[in-house]
Motif scaffolding. Structure first.
Motif, short mmCIF file in Angstrom:
data_model
loop_
_atom_site.label_atom_id
_atom_site.label_comp_id
_atom_site.label_asym_id
_atom_site.label_seq_id
_atom_site.Cartn_x
_atom_site.Cartn_y
_atom_site.Cartn_z
N SER A 154 38.59 -23.00 5.81
CA SER A 154 38.19 -22.93 4.41
C SER A 154 37.88 -21.49 4.02
O SER A 154 37.46 -20.69 4.85
CB SER A 154 36.94 -23.79 4.16
OG SER A 154 37.20 -25.13 4.46
N GLY B 120 35.71 -19.60 6.91
CA GLY B 120 35.06 -20.23 8.05
C GLY B 120 33.54 -20.11 7.98
O GLY B 120 32.94 -20.26 6.93
N ARG B 121 32.96 -19.82 9.13
CA ARG B 121 31.49 -19.78 9.19
C ARG B 121 30.88 -18.66 8.37
O ARG B 121 29.68 -18.69 8.07
CB ARG B 121 31.06 -19.62 10.65
CG ARG B 121 31.35 -20.86 11.45
CD ARG B 121 30.73 -20.77 12.82
NE ARG B 121 31.26 -21.84 13.66
CZ ARG B 121 30.99 -21.98 14.95
NH1 ARG B 121 30.20 -21.11 15.55
NH2 ARG B 121 31.49 -22.97 15.64
N ALA B 122 31.66 -17.65 8.03
CA ALA B 122 31.13 -16.54 7.24
C ALA B 122 30.90 -16.93 5.78
O ALA B 122 30.28 -16.18 5.02
CB ALA B 122 32.07 -15.33 7.31
N ILE B 123 31.36 -18.13 5.38
CA ILE B 123 31.15 -18.59 4.01
C ILE B 123 29.66 -18.63 3.67
O ILE B 123 29.24 -18.18 2.59
CB ILE B 123 31.81 -19.98 3.81
CG1 ILE B 123 33.33 -19.81 3.75
CG2 ILE B 123 31.27 -20.67 2.55
CD1 ILE B 123 34.10 -21.14 3.72
N SER B 124 28.85 -19.12 4.59
CA SER B 124 27.40 -19.17 4.35
C SER B 124 26.85 -17.76 4.10
O SER B 124 25.98 -17.56 3.24
CB SER B 124 26.67 -19.78 5.54
OG SER B 124 27.21 -21.04 5.86
N ILE C 200 36.21 -18.92 0.68
CA ILE C 200 35.44 -18.87 -0.57
C ILE C 200 35.65 -17.51 -1.23
O ILE C 200 35.83 -16.51 -0.54
CB ILE C 200 33.94 -19.15 -0.32
CG1 ILE C 200 33.22 -19.54 -1.62
CG2 ILE C 200 33.25 -17.95 0.34
CD1 ILE C 200 31.84 -20.15 -1.42
N VAL D 260 27.56 -16.51 0.60
CA VAL D 260 26.61 -17.06 -0.37
C VAL D 260 25.27 -16.34 -0.26
O VAL D 260 24.66 -15.97 -1.27
CB VAL D 260 26.44 -18.58 -0.17
CG1 VAL D 260 25.33 -19.13 -1.05
CG2 VAL D 260 27.75 -19.31 -0.47
N ASP D 261 24.81 -16.11 0.98
CA ASP D 261 23.57 -15.34 1.17
C ASP D 261 23.67 -13.97 0.49
O ASP D 261 22.73 -13.52 -0.17
CB ASP D 261 23.31 -15.10 2.67
CG ASP D 261 22.84 -16.35 3.40
OD1 ASP D 261 22.39 -17.30 2.74
OD2 ASP D 261 22.91 -16.36 4.65
#
Lengths: 90, 90
Positions: free
Chosen positions: B82, B38-42, B84, B45-46
């Motif tokens: 989603s 979910g939103r933690a995907i960003s 990752i 990547v960080d």
């Protein structure tokens, strides 16, 4: 690689980007590249997953790369933002 | 592949995950796997970008894969999220 095949994922609702990608493939592109940065990275992954699972079963993720860009704020200060590039192909 | 090397990225501040990854490498791990959905995907990547750019220059991203998981809501309805998986290695 033509820039025509690049879909920039921002803050709109995810189905906008799914439609953009699907249209590109339906118009004959063999490859479509999703690009996003910051919080939109999650949405780029959502887009890729929805396209390949629900709309175009022949499409797969060929490559995923990440990077870091320096952005300048309104007062001249700089900060870093992560980026993602997802290459979809048939 | 041992589960000991997996760092689950959630809603905490990104430096928590950077520290967790850095610690694993410093304790001898040759590979650390970041997982998020979910939103933690960003944020995952960080985490990868900050680790390799600022803390451990020898570490690189070996592989990135995405997926879709079905999650069940409080009232039994299902929705897709989603995921990752980012593999970092020296």
């Amino acid at each position: 690689m033509s820039n025509d095949n690049v879909v920039y994922v921002g803050n709109k609702e995810v189905m906008n980007y799914v439609l953009a990608v699907t249209t590109q493939f339906n118009e004959g592109s063999e490859e479509v590249i999703l690009k996003a940065r910051g919080r939109a990275i999650s949405r780029a992954v959502d887009t890729a997953e929805i396209v390949r699972n629900r709309f175009l079963q022949d499409v797969e993720i060929k490559d995923i790369t990440t990077g870091t860009e320096e952005i300048e704020g309104e007062e001249g200060e700089t900060s870093n933002v992560s980026t993602i590039t997802i290459t979809l192909g048939e």
